[in-house]
Design a protein around this motif. Structure first.
Motif, PDB file in Angstrom:
ATOM      1  N   ASP A 295      34.255 -87.932 -36.135  1.00  0.00           N
ATOM      2  CA  ASP A 295      34.154 -86.649 -37.069  1.00  0.00           C
ATOM      3  C   ASP A 295      33.215 -87.537 -37.975  1.00  0.00           C
ATOM      4  O   ASP A 295      32.905 -88.368 -38.139  1.00  0.00           O
ATOM      5  CB  ASP A 295      35.155 -87.067 -38.043  1.00  0.00           C
ATOM      6  N   GLU A 296      31.520 -86.995 -37.957  1.00  0.00           N
ATOM      7  CA  GLU A 296      30.716 -87.582 -38.664  1.00  0.00           C
ATOM      8  C   GLU A 296      30.109 -86.380 -40.064  1.00  0.00           C
ATOM      9  O   GLU A 296      31.485 -85.542 -39.646  1.00  0.00           O
ATOM     10  CB  GLU A 296      29.226 -86.474 -38.065  1.00  0.00           C
ATOM     11  N   PRO A 297      30.228 -87.406 -40.741  1.00  0.00           N
ATOM     12  CA  PRO A 297      30.570 -85.994 -42.470  1.00  0.00           C
ATOM     13  C   PRO A 297      29.419 -85.214 -42.107  1.00  0.00           C
ATOM     14  O   PRO A 297      28.395 -85.082 -41.882  1.00  0.00           O
ATOM     15  CB  PRO A 297      29.703 -87.312 -43.685  1.00  0.00           C
ATOM     16  N   LYS A 298      29.157 -84.061 -42.947  1.00  0.00           N
ATOM     17  CA  LYS A 298      29.036 -83.061 -43.343  1.00  0.00           C
ATOM     18  C   LYS A 298      29.157 -82.693 -44.522  1.00  0.00           C
ATOM     19  O   LYS A 298      29.461 -82.680 -45.540  1.00  0.00           O
ATOM     20  CB  LYS A 298      29.512 -82.287 -42.706  1.00  0.00           C
ATOM     21  N   ASP A 299      27.359 -82.018 -44.372  1.00  0.00           N
ATOM     22  CA  ASP A 299      27.482 -81.324 -46.389  1.00  0.00           C
ATOM     23  C   ASP A 299      28.142 -80.331 -46.931  1.00  0.00           C
ATOM     24  O   ASP A 299      29.231 -80.154 -45.604  1.00  0.00           O
ATOM     25  CB  ASP A 299      25.757 -80.013 -46.118  1.00  0.00           C
ATOM     26  N   TYR A 300      28.265 -80.828 -48.196  1.00  0.00           N
ATOM     27  CA  TYR A 300      29.799 -80.194 -48.359  1.00  0.00           C
ATOM     28  C   TYR A 300      29.424 -78.977 -49.318  1.00  0.00           C
ATOM     29  O   TYR A 300      28.682 -79.970 -50.381  1.00  0.00           O
ATOM     30  CB  TYR A 300      31.281 -81.063 -48.590  1.00  0.00           C
TER      31      TYR A 300
END
Length: 157
Positions: free
Chosen positions: A3-8
Motif C-alpha cells: 500500500d502506498e501512502p495517499k494524500d488525505y
C-alpha cells in the motif's frame, strides 16, 4: 502488493487537546526564579570585511513555575584586550553580574557557554519593558512590543 501512502483529506486526530495552548506572554515586573536553557556564542562580521569575530553570547532563560511565560533573552557582549579600557571593563562588570546572579563562577580568561546551561537564579529581578524594531529596508520603526529584561542593577561585583 504494498500500500502506498495517499494524500488525505479530512480530520486528523493529533491526540493533543489544543484548547489551553496560547502564545507565551511577557511577565509583569517582579522577582522570579529563572533557569538558563541555552547559551550560544554569536559571530558578527568585522567592519573592515576581513572576517568574523565573536560578538556576544545569547542566553535564553525560562521562568520557573510560571505557566505560559515567554522566554527571556539576555546578551552578554564580549570584550577584547584591544578595545577602549573603559568600554571593555563595563562589559566585563555586566558579565560578572550575570554570572553572580546565576551562581556560576566567573572565569579569569574567557567564557565557557556550557557552564551557564542549567544555572538557576532565585528571586531575580525582571523588568517588563518595550522594544522597538526598525525595518532594515525602509528605516521605519515598527510598533513597540513588550519584552522582559533582567535587571542587574542591584548586583555588586
Amino acid at each position: 502488493m504494498t500500500d502506498e501512502p495517499k494524500d488525505y483529506e479530512g480530520f486528523i486526530d493529533t491526540d493533543v487537546d489544543t484548547e489551553d495552548i496560547h502564545e507565551p506572554q511577557c511577565q509583569p515586573t517582579g522577582a522570579y526564579d529563572l533557569t538558563v536553557t541555552s547559551a550560544k556564542a554569536i559571530f558578527a562580521e568585522k567592519e573592515d570585511g576581513t572576517g568574523r569575530y565573536l560578538k556576544k553570547v545569547m542566553v535564553m532563560i525560562d521562568f520557573d513555575d510560571v505557566k505560559n511565560a515567554a522566554t527571556l533573552f539576555h546578551n552578554i557582549t564580549l570584550w577584547n584586550k584591544d578595545e577602549d579600557q573603559k568600554k571593555r571593563d563595563f562589559k566585563i562588570v555586566l558579565a560578572k553580574k550575570f554570572y553572580k546572579l546565576f551562581s556560576v563562577p566567573f572565569p579569569v580568561r574567557g567564557l565557557n557557554t556550557t557552564d551557564l546551561i542549567g544555572a538557576k537564579a532565585t528571586g531575580a529581578f525582571v523588568d517588563l519593558t518595550e522594544y522597538t524594531k526598525v525595518d532594515v529596508e525602509t528605516g521605519v520603526s515598527k510598533p513597540p512590543k513588550p519584552s522582559n529584561q533582567l535587571n542587574l542593577t542591584g548586583i555588586k561585583v
